[in-house]
Design a protein around this motif. Structure first.
Motif, mmCIF file in Angstrom:
data_model
loop_
_atom_site.group_PDB
_atom_site.id
_atom_site.type_symbol
_atom_site.label_atom_id
_atom_site.label_comp_id
_atom_site.label_asym_id
_atom_site.label_seq_id
_atom_site.Cartn_x
_atom_site.Cartn_y
_atom_site.Cartn_z
ATOM 1 N N UNK A 1 0.806 -1.216 0.000
ATOM 2 C CA UNK A 1 0.000 0.000 0.000
ATOM 3 C C UNK A 1 0.840 1.267 0.000
ATOM 4 N N UNK A 2 1.672 1.501 1.029
ATOM 5 C CA UNK A 2 2.529 2.688 1.027
ATOM 6 C C UNK A 2 3.514 2.710 -0.139
ATOM 7 N N UNK A 3 4.005 1.524 -0.536
ATOM 8 C CA UNK A 3 4.989 1.469 -1.613
ATOM 9 C C UNK A 3 4.394 1.958 -2.936
ATOM 10 N N UNK A 4 3.190 1.529 -3.251
ATOM 11 C CA UNK A 4 2.589 1.852 -4.543
ATOM 12 C C UNK A 4 1.786 3.160 -4.527
ATOM 13 N N UNK A 5 1.253 3.522 -3.368
ATOM 14 C CA UNK A 5 0.438 4.737 -3.292
ATOM 15 C C UNK A 5 1.215 5.954 -2.798
ATOM 16 N N UNK A 6 2.412 5.731 -2.239
ATOM 17 C CA UNK A 6 3.158 6.819 -1.610
ATOM 18 C C UNK A 6 3.394 8.011 -2.520
ATOM 19 N N UNK A 7 3.728 7.762 -3.769
ATOM 20 C CA UNK A 7 4.018 8.860 -4.700
ATOM 21 C C UNK A 7 2.815 9.780 -4.883
ATOM 22 N N UNK A 8 1.611 9.220 -4.822
ATOM 23 C CA UNK A 8 0.396 10.016 -5.020
ATOM 24 C C UNK A 8 0.190 11.049 -3.910
ATOM 25 N N UNK A 9 0.741 10.788 -2.723
ATOM 26 C CA UNK A 9 0.624 11.761 -1.634
ATOM 27 C C UNK A 9 1.419 13.026 -1.945
ATOM 28 N N UNK A 10 2.444 12.909 -2.812
ATOM 29 C CA UNK A 10 3.232 14.073 -3.223
ATOM 30 C C UNK A 10 2.711 14.713 -4.501
ATOM 31 N N UNK A 11 1.912 13.995 -5.269
ATOM 32 C CA UNK A 11 1.450 14.520 -6.556
ATOM 33 C C UNK A 11 -0.040 14.874 -6.518
ATOM 34 N N UNK A 12 -0.896 13.898 -6.230
ATOM 35 C CA UNK A 12 -2.333 14.174 -6.126
ATOM 36 C C UNK A 12 -2.615 15.083 -4.929
ATOM 37 N N UNK A 13 -1.914 14.850 -3.831
ATOM 38 C CA UNK A 13 -2.074 15.731 -2.672
ATOM 39 C C UNK A 13 -2.450 14.997 -1.402
ATOM 40 N N UNK A 14 -2.126 15.636 -0.267
ATOM 41 C CA UNK A 14 -2.356 15.025 1.038
ATOM 42 C C UNK A 14 -3.852 14.825 1.325
ATOM 43 N N UNK A 15 -4.667 15.885 1.142
ATOM 44 C CA UNK A 15 -6.069 15.811 1.570
ATOM 45 C C UNK A 15 -6.807 14.692 0.846
ATOM 46 N N UNK A 16 -6.702 14.626 -0.454
ATOM 47 C CA UNK A 16 -7.413 13.598 -1.219
ATOM 48 C C UNK A 16 -6.929 12.212 -0.838
ATOM 49 N N UNK A 17 -5.615 12.031 -0.742
ATOM 50 C CA UNK A 17 -5.077 10.700 -0.499
ATOM 51 C C UNK A 17 -5.303 10.235 0.934
ATOM 52 N N UNK A 18 -5.142 11.117 1.911
ATOM 53 C CA UNK A 18 -5.356 10.703 3.302
ATOM 54 C C UNK A 18 -6.815 10.330 3.519
ATOM 55 N N UNK A 19 -7.723 11.202 3.102
ATOM 56 C CA UNK A 19 -9.151 10.931 3.318
ATOM 57 C C UNK A 19 -9.598 9.692 2.544
ATOM 58 N N UNK A 20 -9.144 9.533 1.309
ATOM 59 C CA UNK A 20 -9.609 8.398 0.498
ATOM 60 C C UNK A 20 -9.073 7.068 1.011
#
Length: 485
Positions: free
Chosen positions: A326-345
């Motif tokens: 999970x963190x390995x594959x989704x981690x990059x999205x927290x820097x690109x898509x953004x914190x709010x969307x990724x944390x809440x989703x």
């Protein structure tokens, strides 16, 4: 050491650095301790049955291992986080991340020598004490040394590496509990000894990790901070074969030797109340899910699906792999898509999927294999969300409070989920009554969804931003002070 008002570009210089061998050294030296924690917790959970058997060399029951010893480990982690977190903000990151690892190593080695239950309990508490201190010292150091462009993904992957240790612990326990290989009273002791060996290797690498330049320039060691960053820049320019671009922006601060606890508390709860609510919500949600439910997975397999005790490690290794991916594959999205969307989703998705798993479990539609598959999907998202809780509290409060903020939110969340959680849910998952376990699933799912909704409204836009831009240091001069967000 002198103090005064200084203008520095150290934060901007660190944030504009390209990825290099120096950053890998930081990741290996500091981040790999999560593997140790995962190894520790998983081994203890899997050897509980063996310790309770006659001939183990220790007079203790399985309930004492998974109940009393587990609660003491968590209590030690909470206490260690608060104690070492305070010292980390006061005396620096490097001193404390060496001390906390030494505490962990010593306590783990002495756990392997346990001869009575009280000895085992004492050194489980002290092992947790060292691990809790690691969380505060390491997360603050990592975020202050890693460039803002990579901070989210690196932090998530490092926190997610806990599950690499869990995989190792699950598979290692299968070998160590095989009495055809090791005597009954030796195998479990060697499991702890392996953790000590791995910790010693990490200690050797960690000696080369520097103090945080951000901590240095605020605490009257500006010359040391500038010299360290100079050396790092020269090494990276040689590695990449090009000159670095000029830094963008400077910061003027009034240096201090120490920050009082009263000012720290006032800053966290009065200056940033919305962020405090966010931090508490994220930590409590993930702590209940993991400490109260996930670590009872083995009991669920044995009670409802008649999986042999010696085989639960295989299933746990599978869900641990899902946790790491999970963190390995989704981690990059927290820097690109953004914190709010990724944390809440990630919180909301894991909660909704867990509700679905509870429904299927209640209908009797799952086997040991399909339940494991469901948990893999749930925890793929939950693990990324849980790791983002550590990232969030380490970057949304001022530098002077960072380690203490991590310690506080970790301690509150872990105490809620790791001490009260097992006491509340242990009977539910072990009762053999399907509806009781369904209720345990639903409570964990509900708390994750609630935390996800809080994040949807309160999460801070921190992606690719300097730590000083997200939360200005308390030491900043009045001329540069901005209103709190």
């Amino acid at each position: 050491m002198t103090t005064g008002t200084v203008t520095t570009a150290v934060p901007a210089r660190l944030d504009r650095l390209p990825w290099s061998r120096w950053h890998w050294m930081i990741v290996v030296g500091l981040g790999t301790v999560w593997i140790l924690d995962g190894l520790e917790v998983t081994i203890v959970g899997n050897i509980a049955g063996r310790l309770a058997e006659p001939g183990s060399g220790l007079h203790i029951t399985a309930a004492q291992v998974t109940g009393t010893a587990a609660a003491l480990y968590v209590a030690g982690a909470c206490s260690g986080a608060l104690f070492f977190g305070w010292l980390t903000d006061r005396h620096g990151r490097k001193k404390l991340f060496m001390v906390t690892l030494a505490v962990y190593l010593g306590a783990t080695a002495l756990t392997a020598l346990s001869f009575e239950a009280w000895w085992f309990f004492l050194f489980r508490f002290l092992t947790g004490f060292g691990i809790g201190g690691e969380y505060a010292a390491i997360n603050s150091a990592i975020d202050e040394l890693i460039p803002s462009t990579y901070r989210g993904r690196v932090d998530l992957i490092i926190n997610g590496s806990y599950w690499l240790g869990a995989i190792g612990g699950a598979l290692l326990s299968i070998v160590m509990l095989d009495t055809g290989i090791f005597p009954m009273d030796v195998g479990w002791r060697l499991s702890f000894a392996l953790g000590v060996v791995l910790g010693l290797v990490i200690l050797l690498v960690r000696r080369h990790v520097p103090e945080s330049p951000r901590w240095q320039f605020i605490h009257g060691r500006g010359e040391q901070a500038e010299q360290l960053v100079d050396e790092v820049e020269r090494a990276i320019e040689r590695e990449h074969g090009r000159r670095l671009p000029p830094p963008r922006g400077t910061l003027t601060i009034h240096q201090r030797r120490s920050i009082g606890f009263g000012l720290i508390a006032k800053t966290v709860f009065r200056r940033y109340p919305r962020r405090a609510v966010l931090g508490l919500s994220l930590f409590i949600g993930q702590a209940f899910l993991y400490n109260a439910i996930t670590f009872g997975f083995g009991t669920i397999l044995i009670t409802f699906f008649d999986v042999p005790t010696g085989h639960t490690g295989y299933y746990f290794a599978v869900i641990a792999a899902g946790n790491f991916l999970g963190p390995l594959l989704l981690g990059r999205l927290f820097d690109t898509v953004g914190r709010r969307i990724m944390i809440s989703s990630t919180y909301l998705l894991s909660g909704v999927l867990l509700f679905g798993t509870a429904w299927l479990f209640g209908r009797g539609s799952l086997t040991a294999t399909t339940l494991t598959a469901c948990w893999c999907v749930v925890l793929f998202f939950a693990s990324a969300g849980a790791s983002s809780a550590y990232l969030t509290v380490s970057e949304i409060f001022p530098m002077e409070t960072r380690a203490m903020a991590i310690a506080f939110f970790y301690a509150i969340g872990t105490a809620a989920g790791g001490i009260s959680g097992p006491l509340v849910f242990a009977d539910l998952t072990a009762s053999g009554v399907v509806s009781d376990t369904v209720l345990a699933f639903q409570v964990g799912a509900g708390l994750m969804c609630a935390a996800g909704l809080v994040a949807a409204f309160l999460a801070v836009k921190a992606e690719r931003r300097s730590l000083e831009d997200i939360a200005e240091p308390l030491s900043v001069t009045p001329e540069e002070r901005r209103p709190a967000a």
